[in-house]
Design an enzyme around this catalytic site. Structure first.
Site, PDB file in Angstrom:
ATOM      1  N   LYS A 202     -16.980   6.409 -17.594  1.00  0.00           N
ATOM      2  CA  LYS A 202     -17.044   7.157 -18.843  1.00  0.00           C
ATOM      3  C   LYS A 202     -16.058   8.315 -18.772  1.00  0.00           C
ATOM      4  O   LYS A 202     -16.152   9.165 -17.886  1.00  0.00           O
ATOM      5  CB  LYS A 202     -18.466   7.671 -19.064  1.00  0.00           C
ATOM      6  CG  LYS A 202     -18.598   8.527 -20.309  1.00  0.00           C
ATOM      7  CD  LYS A 202     -20.054   8.848 -20.620  1.00  0.00           C
ATOM      8  CE  LYS A 202     -20.146   9.778 -21.817  1.00  0.00           C
ATOM      9  NZ  LYS A 202     -21.542  10.122 -22.122  1.00  0.00           N
ATOM     10  N   LYS A 256     -16.138   3.313 -21.308  1.00  0.00           N
ATOM     11  CA  LYS A 256     -16.302   4.105 -22.527  1.00  0.00           C
ATOM     12  C   LYS A 256     -15.302   5.247 -22.548  1.00  0.00           C
ATOM     13  O   LYS A 256     -15.182   5.926 -21.533  1.00  0.00           O
ATOM     14  CB  LYS A 256     -17.734   4.645 -22.538  1.00  0.00           C
ATOM     15  CG  LYS A 256     -18.047   5.583 -23.675  1.00  0.00           C
ATOM     16  CD  LYS A 256     -19.451   6.088 -23.539  1.00  0.00           C
ATOM     17  CE  LYS A 256     -19.702   7.077 -24.666  1.00  0.00           C
ATOM     18  NZ  LYS A 256     -20.865   7.868 -24.450  1.00  0.00           N
TER      19      LYS A 256
HETATM   20  C1  PBG Z   1     -23.987  11.729 -24.017  1.00  0.00           C
HETATM   21  C2  PBG Z   1     -23.381  10.598 -24.751  1.00  0.00           C
HETATM   22  C3  PBG Z   1     -22.218  10.718 -25.513  1.00  0.00           C
HETATM   23  C4  PBG Z   1     -22.014   9.487 -26.117  1.00  0.00           C
HETATM   24  C5  PBG Z   1     -23.033   8.615 -25.687  1.00  0.00           C
HETATM   25  N1  PBG Z   1     -23.877   9.336 -24.825  1.00  0.00           N
HETATM   26  C6  PBG Z   1     -21.374  11.891 -25.786  1.00  0.00           C
HETATM   27  C7  PBG Z   1     -20.884  12.740 -24.705  1.00  0.00           C
HETATM   28  O1  PBG Z   1     -20.773  12.338 -23.548  1.00  0.00           O
HETATM   29  O2  PBG Z   1     -20.589  13.889 -25.016  1.00  0.00           O
HETATM   30  C8  PBG Z   1     -20.887   9.189 -27.043  1.00  0.00           C
HETATM   31  C9  PBG Z   1     -21.032   8.050 -27.978  1.00  0.00           C
HETATM   32  C10 PBG Z   1     -20.089   8.050 -29.130  1.00  0.00           C
HETATM   33  O3  PBG Z   1     -19.182   8.887 -29.250  1.00  0.00           O
HETATM   34  O4  PBG Z   1     -20.273   7.164 -29.974  1.00  0.00           O
HETATM   35  N2  PBG Z   1     -24.701  11.524 -22.924  1.00  0.00           N
END
Ligand code: PBG
Length: 334
Positions: A202, A256
């Site tokens: 991520k 991601k």
């Molecule tokens: C946070 C989380 C995020 C997303 C999924 N879980 C945002 C972040 O890490 O700030 C993002 C999903 C999206 O942008 O559609 N744990």
């Protein structure tokens, strides 16, 4: 090995593009409703379905409305849904206790969906950001996002979700060691069939902007997430993270964001052959929706093309806000 191409006119590569039937016959990849996990946002209240301005077509729903939306998704052939809670600033605390409260909106939504749509797989989000006063995925001590104390909290959160009936636990926090700790705790609690789909690779991405509006984290977040989420310049590190999470007990892994990181999806799938998912995140979704609303692109065609790209890159499935709309296209319902 590929045979070497014989020269024109023996080889006319346009021959296999000449008609819809031949194109279908020679198409290497295909999209199906089986490929989608649909992320949804749940909030407090009843009878609420409120639009999220930065994500046109996406809503925050109260538990009753989530259950109804889940029924509709299953009727479209969608196999899995992923629940994210919206929490107002007044529901956020420094100790993040809401995260492992069996009665929080997310856990109530899991129970409601499993009661009303038992055939639908329910995935969760494990991270503290939606309960944290400062919007971070872990506890903050003297400006540092601390790892090990956060992992203990994430384990409690995981067990509450598994007890509520979750099928797939989705750690999105990027702390070290959380997958192993969660796996051990699940085994010890008799939840040996509960799966972990780890957000292993991520990235610290600006494409999450609209999501942070959706869950109420935008106003709360102080600073950035660069000490735990990955640097967009890195590729090998993604493989090390995936390898680590698989070894610690992840059943499935995720990359991601999605489209800007398809090179990572390809490397991950080729290296490990594990069930590999990509998250087409909020910013990717909203860019397509915004351009379509302006009439600058054909939204439906771009949606389908973007989803096919994930299959071509080797993904087994896609978390996408487009899931119901794409399912309707695939089902010929529009
Ligand atoms: C946070 C989380 C995020 C997303 C999924 N879980 C945002 C972040 O890490 O700030 C993002 C999903 C999206 O942008 O559609 N744990």
């Amino acid at each position: 090995m590929r045979p070497t191409q014989s020269p024109f006119p023996a080889t006319r590569l346009r021959r296999t593009r000449q008609s819809p039937a031949i194109r279908a016959l020679t198409r290497q990849n295909s999209l199906s409703v089986d490929d989608f996990i649909w992320p949804v946002f749940v909030r407090a209240g009843e009878g609420i379905e409120e639009p999220i301005p930065s994500m046109p077509g996406v809503y925050r729903r109260s538990v009753d409305k989530i259950a109804k939306a889940a029924r509709e998704a299953a009727d479209l052939g969608i196999k899995a849904i992923c629940i994210f809670p919206y929490t107002g600033i007044e529901e956020r605390t420094e100790d993040c206790a809401g995260a492992w409260d069996p009665e929080n909106h997310a856990n109530r939504a899991i129970r409601a969906i499993k009661a009303e749509v038992p055939e639908l797989a329910v995935m969760t989000d494990v991270a503290l950001d939606t309960y944290n006063i400062n919007g971070h995925d872990g506890f903050v001590e003297d400006g540092e996002i601390v790892n090990d104390r956060t992992v203990e909290a994430l384990v409690k959160m995981t067990l509450a979700q598994a007890d509520a009936g979750a099928d797939i636990i989705g750690p999105s926090d990027m702390m070290d060691g959380r997958v192993g700790a969660m796996r051990q705790a699940l085994e010890a609690a008799g939840h040996q069939n509960v799966m972990i789909l780890s957000y292993s690779a991520k990235y610290a991405s600006a494409f999450y902007g609209p999501f942070r509006d959706a869950v109420g984290a935008s106003g709360a977040l102080t600073g950035d997430k660069k000490t735990y989420q990955m640097d967009p310049g890195n590729s090998d590190e993604a493989l090390r993270l995936i390898e680590r999470d698989l070894r610690e007990g992840a059943d499935m892994v995720m990359v991601k964001p999605g489209l800007p990181y398809l090179d990572i999806c390809r490397r991950v799938k080729e290296t490990f052959g594990a069930p590999t998912y990509a998250y087409q995140v909020s910013g990717e979704f909203s860019m397509i929706q915004a351009a379509a609303q302006h009439g600058w692109i054909d939204g439906e065609k771009v949606m389908m093309e973007s989803l096919m790209a994930f299959k071509r890159a080797g993904c087994d499935g896609i978390l996408t806000y487009f899931a119901p709309a794409a399912a309707r296209v695939l089902n010929g319902q529009r």
